[in-house]
Design a protein around this motif. Structure first.
Motif, PDB file in Angstrom:
ATOM      1  N   ASN A  65       0.815  -1.220   0.000  1.00  0.00           N
ATOM      2  CA  ASN A  65       0.000   0.000   0.000  1.00  0.00           C
ATOM      3  C   ASN A  65       0.849   1.271   0.000  1.00  0.00           C
ATOM      4  OD1 ASN A  65      -2.517  -1.330  -0.014  1.00  0.00           O
ATOM      5  ND2 ASN A  65      -2.353  -1.699   2.193  1.00  0.00           N
ATOM      6  N   THR A  66       1.968   1.222  -0.689  1.00  0.00           N
ATOM      7  CA  THR A  66       2.804   2.417  -0.840  1.00  0.00           C
ATOM      8  C   THR A  66       3.513   2.367  -2.178  1.00  0.00           C
ATOM      9  OG1 THR A  66       4.629   3.702   0.097  1.00  0.00           O
ATOM     10  CG2 THR A  66       4.773   1.318   0.296  1.00  0.00           C
ATOM     11  N   ASP A  67       3.788   3.544  -2.727  1.00  0.00           N
ATOM     12  CA  ASP A  67       4.568   3.618  -3.960  1.00  0.00           C
ATOM     13  C   ASP A  67       5.867   4.386  -3.726  1.00  0.00           C
ATOM     14  OD1 ASP A  67       3.676   6.157  -3.601  1.00  0.00           O
ATOM     15  OD2 ASP A  67       2.641   6.342  -5.523  1.00  0.00           O
ATOM     16  N   ASP A  68       6.238   4.508  -2.444  1.00  0.00           N
ATOM     17  CA  ASP A  68       7.425   5.294  -2.111  1.00  0.00           C
ATOM     18  C   ASP A  68       8.247   4.583  -1.039  1.00  0.00           C
ATOM     19  OD1 ASP A  68       9.166   7.460  -2.269  1.00  0.00           O
ATOM     20  OD2 ASP A  68       8.134   8.562  -0.687  1.00  0.00           O
ATOM     21  N   GLN A  69       8.407   3.268  -1.170  1.00  0.00           N
ATOM     22  CA  GLN A  69       9.145   2.494  -0.182  1.00  0.00           C
ATOM     23  C   GLN A  69      10.640   2.569  -0.471  1.00  0.00           C
ATOM     24  OE1 GLN A  69       9.681   1.431   2.826  1.00  0.00           O
ATOM     25  NE2 GLN A  69       7.960   0.005   2.807  1.00  0.00           N
ATOM     26  N   LEU A  70      11.433   2.829   0.541  1.00  0.00           N
ATOM     27  CA  LEU A  70      12.880   2.900   0.382  1.00  0.00           C
ATOM     28  C   LEU A  70      13.491   1.512   0.453  1.00  0.00           C
ATOM     29  CD1 LEU A  70      13.665   5.985   2.666  1.00  0.00           C
ATOM     30  CD2 LEU A  70      13.383   5.961   0.188  1.00  0.00           C
ATOM     31  N   GLU A  71      14.705   1.377  -0.130  1.00  0.00           N
ATOM     32  CA  GLU A  71      15.390   0.083  -0.116  1.00  0.00           C
ATOM     33  C   GLU A  71      16.094  -0.188   1.218  1.00  0.00           C
ATOM     34  OE1 GLU A  71      15.551   2.088  -2.772  1.00  0.00           O
ATOM     35  OE2 GLU A  71      14.391   0.837  -4.161  1.00  0.00           O
ATOM     36  N   ILE A  72      16.246   0.850   2.051  1.00  0.00           N
ATOM     37  CA  ILE A  72      16.930   0.673   3.333  1.00  0.00           C
ATOM     38  C   ILE A  72      15.914   0.289   4.406  1.00  0.00           C
ATOM     39  CG2 ILE A  72      18.777   2.269   2.742  1.00  0.00           C
ATOM     40  CD1 ILE A  72      17.359   4.414   4.362  1.00  0.00           C
ATOM     41  N   GLY A  73      16.421  -0.307   5.486  1.00  0.00           N
ATOM     42  CA  GLY A  73      15.541  -0.689   6.576  1.00  0.00           C
ATOM     43  C   GLY A  73      14.988  -2.096   6.407  1.00  0.00           C
ATOM     44  N   VAL A  74      14.155  -2.497   7.369  1.00  0.00           N
ATOM     45  CA  VAL A  74      13.634  -3.870   7.386  1.00  0.00           C
ATOM     46  C   VAL A  74      12.118  -3.918   7.258  1.00  0.00           C
ATOM     47  CG1 VAL A  74      15.564  -4.738   8.762  1.00  0.00           C
ATOM     48  CG2 VAL A  74      13.542  -3.802   9.932  1.00  0.00           C
ATOM     49  N   ALA A  75      11.498  -2.819   6.816  1.00  0.00           N
ATOM     50  CA  ALA A  75      10.044  -2.795   6.709  1.00  0.00           C
ATOM     51  C   ALA A  75       9.569  -3.765   5.633  1.00  0.00           C
ATOM     52  CB  ALA A  75       9.585  -1.370   6.369  1.00  0.00           C
ATOM     53  N   ASP A  76       8.359  -4.318   5.843  1.00  0.00           N
ATOM     54  CA  ASP A  76       7.758  -5.172   4.820  1.00  0.00           C
ATOM     55  C   ASP A  76       7.395  -4.308   3.626  1.00  0.00           C
ATOM     56  OD1 ASP A  76       7.960  -7.465   6.373  1.00  0.00           O
ATOM     57  OD2 ASP A  76       6.034  -7.084   7.362  1.00  0.00           O
ATOM     58  N   ARG A  77       7.801  -4.753   2.431  1.00  0.00           N
ATOM     59  CA  ARG A  77       7.645  -3.923   1.239  1.00  0.00           C
ATOM     60  C   ARG A  77       6.664  -4.501   0.228  1.00  0.00           C
ATOM     61  NH1 ARG A  77      12.802  -3.792   3.051  1.00  0.00           N
ATOM     62  NH2 ARG A  77      13.842  -1.768   3.132  1.00  0.00           N
ATOM     63  N   GLY A  78       6.180  -5.705   0.438  1.00  0.00           N
ATOM     64  CA  GLY A  78       5.405  -6.365  -0.596  1.00  0.00           C
ATOM     65  C   GLY A  78       6.349  -6.947  -1.640  1.00  0.00           C
ATOM     66  N   LEU A  79       5.816  -7.731  -2.552  1.00  0.00           N
ATOM     67  CA  LEU A  79       6.668  -8.417  -3.526  1.00  0.00           C
ATOM     68  C   LEU A  79       7.474  -7.445  -4.370  1.00  0.00           C
ATOM     69  CD1 LEU A  79       7.554 -11.072  -4.810  1.00  0.00           C
ATOM     70  CD2 LEU A  79       5.673 -10.830  -6.427  1.00  0.00           C
ATOM     71  N   SER A  80       6.836  -6.399  -4.876  1.00  0.00           N
ATOM     72  CA  SER A  80       7.549  -5.432  -5.718  1.00  0.00           C
ATOM     73  C   SER A  80       8.691  -4.776  -4.952  1.00  0.00           C
ATOM     74  CB  SER A  80       6.580  -4.360  -6.229  1.00  0.00           C
ATOM     75  OG  SER A  80       5.565  -4.934  -7.008  1.00  0.00           O
ATOM     76  N   GLY A  81       8.417  -4.355  -3.736  1.00  0.00           N
ATOM     77  CA  GLY A  81       9.457  -3.727  -2.928  1.00  0.00           C
ATOM     78  C   GLY A  81      10.558  -4.698  -2.551  1.00  0.00           C
ATOM     79  N   ASP A  82      10.176  -5.960  -2.285  1.00  0.00           N
ATOM     80  CA  ASP A  82      11.189  -6.969  -1.947  1.00  0.00           C
ATOM     81  C   ASP A  82      12.128  -7.223  -3.126  1.00  0.00           C
ATOM     82  OD1 ASP A  82      10.092  -7.236   0.562  1.00  0.00           O
ATOM     83  OD2 ASP A  82       8.869  -8.991   0.047  1.00  0.00           O
ATOM     84  N   ILE A  83      11.561  -7.258  -4.342  1.00  0.00           N
ATOM     85  CA  ILE A  83      12.393  -7.461  -5.533  1.00  0.00           C
ATOM     86  C   ILE A  83      13.332  -6.273  -5.728  1.00  0.00           C
ATOM     87  CG2 ILE A  83      12.347  -7.596  -8.055  1.00  0.00           C
ATOM     88  CD1 ILE A  83       9.820  -9.279  -7.818  1.00  0.00           C
ATOM     89  N   MET A  84      12.809  -5.055  -5.564  1.00  0.00           N
ATOM     90  CA  MET A  84      13.651  -3.862  -5.712  1.00  0.00           C
ATOM     91  C   MET A  84      14.761  -3.847  -4.662  1.00  0.00           C
ATOM     92  SD  MET A  84      12.649  -2.312  -8.352  1.00  0.00           S
ATOM     93  CE  MET A  84      13.708  -0.886  -8.117  1.00  0.00           C
ATOM     94  N   LYS A  85      14.437  -4.293  -3.437  1.00  0.00           N
ATOM     95  CA  LYS A  85      15.449  -4.351  -2.381  1.00  0.00           C
ATOM     96  C   LYS A  85      16.543  -5.346  -2.752  1.00  0.00           C
ATOM     97  CE  LYS A  85      17.131  -3.834   1.884  1.00  0.00           C
ATOM     98  NZ  LYS A  85      18.185  -4.857   1.895  1.00  0.00           N
ATOM     99  N   MET A  86      16.162  -6.510  -3.291  1.00  0.00           N
ATOM    100  CA  MET A  86      17.153  -7.504  -3.662  1.00  0.00           C
ATOM    101  C   MET A  86      18.032  -7.002  -4.802  1.00  0.00           C
ATOM    102  SD  MET A  86      16.634 -11.478  -4.767  1.00  0.00           S
ATOM    103  CE  MET A  86      15.918 -11.841  -3.178  1.00  0.00           C
TER     104      MET A  86
END
Length: 253
Positions: free
Chosen positions: A154-175
């Motif tokens: 439920n966000t389109d502005d998740q940062l790659e830093i930190g340990v927050a749950d990001r959803g699949l899209s955010g998790d892929i971007m973090k990886m």
């Protein structure tokens, strides 16, 4: 003459300095084209077809990545040779992590949508990711909010830093950032390989210099030895001549 646009929304009079209104309905831009004098009814519905296309594009991107990675890490490629990254543990780990994202429970799992298979996205027996459009459409029609949360948190502005749950899209971007971003594995490898290449080039330069010196020294020694051999041959010829001219030699008897 230029003037503010005036209109009513749900019976409330409003005005804007532009004919494009973007701050009234979240995610919707209203383009005020003409004063018709009549009311206009606007219906906003979720775009299931757009969501299906986006998920199908994600699946296609994963399959393209897996195809390239498989070729690079194969024991024997199309040319009958080992892939350039054969035996690379980092690439094996990356492939495993990506695959797990499409198999395991998501970081933003809901009550009905907990993993990709709940949306009809599964692997076939060849390891290729497939989409069951019927199941995906059903999931979007009945659990759209959960699907949205599963992918976006439920966000389109998740940062790659930190340990927050990001959803699949955010998790892929973090990886991806962990591998390709500043300080990531690929950048670290590139720097390490660049330093190794510099050392190897320096060692090669030193080796070339030593080889040149050795070649020059060997050439000089060979030249001197060849000169000595010529002198010894001349001495031998002289001695042979002198021996033949001595009295009482076998030849003169």
């Amino acid at each position: 003459p230029a003037q503010d646009a005036e209109f009513t929304y749900n019976g409330v009079a409003m005005s804007r300095s532009s004919n494009q209104v973007t701050d009234l309905i979240e995610g919707v831009q209203l383009d005020l084209m003409d004063d018709s004098g009549t009311s206009v009814r606007i219906e906003v519905a979720q775009d299931n077809n757009g969501a299906v296309t986006a998920i199908e594009n994600l699946v296609a991107a994963y399959n393209a990545f897996e195809s390239v990675a498989k070729e690079l890490t194969s024991l024997e490629n199309e040319d009958g040779e080992a892939g350039e990254l054969y035996g690379d543990s980092a690439i094996r780990a990356l492939r495993g992590q990506f695959r797990a994202m499409f198999l395991d429970e998501g970081s933003m799992a809901g009550d009905n949508i907990t993993r990709m298979s709940d949306m009809g996205v599964t692997f076939d027996r060849y390891g290729v990711l497939k989409v069951d459009t019927i199941l995906l459409t059903d999931a979007l029609e009945n659990h759209f909010d959960e699907v949205k949360t599963y992918f976006t948190a439920n966000t389109d502005d998740q940062l790659e830093i930190g340990v927050a749950d990001r959803g699949l899209s955010g998790d892929i971007m973090k990886m991806i950032d962990d591998y390709l971003g500043p300080g990531g594995l690929m950048i670290t490898r590139e720097q390490s390989n660049s330093q190794l290449l510099s050392r190897l080039e320096e060692d090669q330069t030193k080796l070339d210099s030593r080889m040149s010196d050795l070649e020059a020294r060997t050439t000089t020694q060979f030249t001197v030895m060849n000169k000595i051999m010529d002198e010894m041959k001349s001495l031998q010829d002289y001695l042979d001549s002198q021996m033949e001219n001595l009295p009482f030699t076998k030849k003169n008897n």
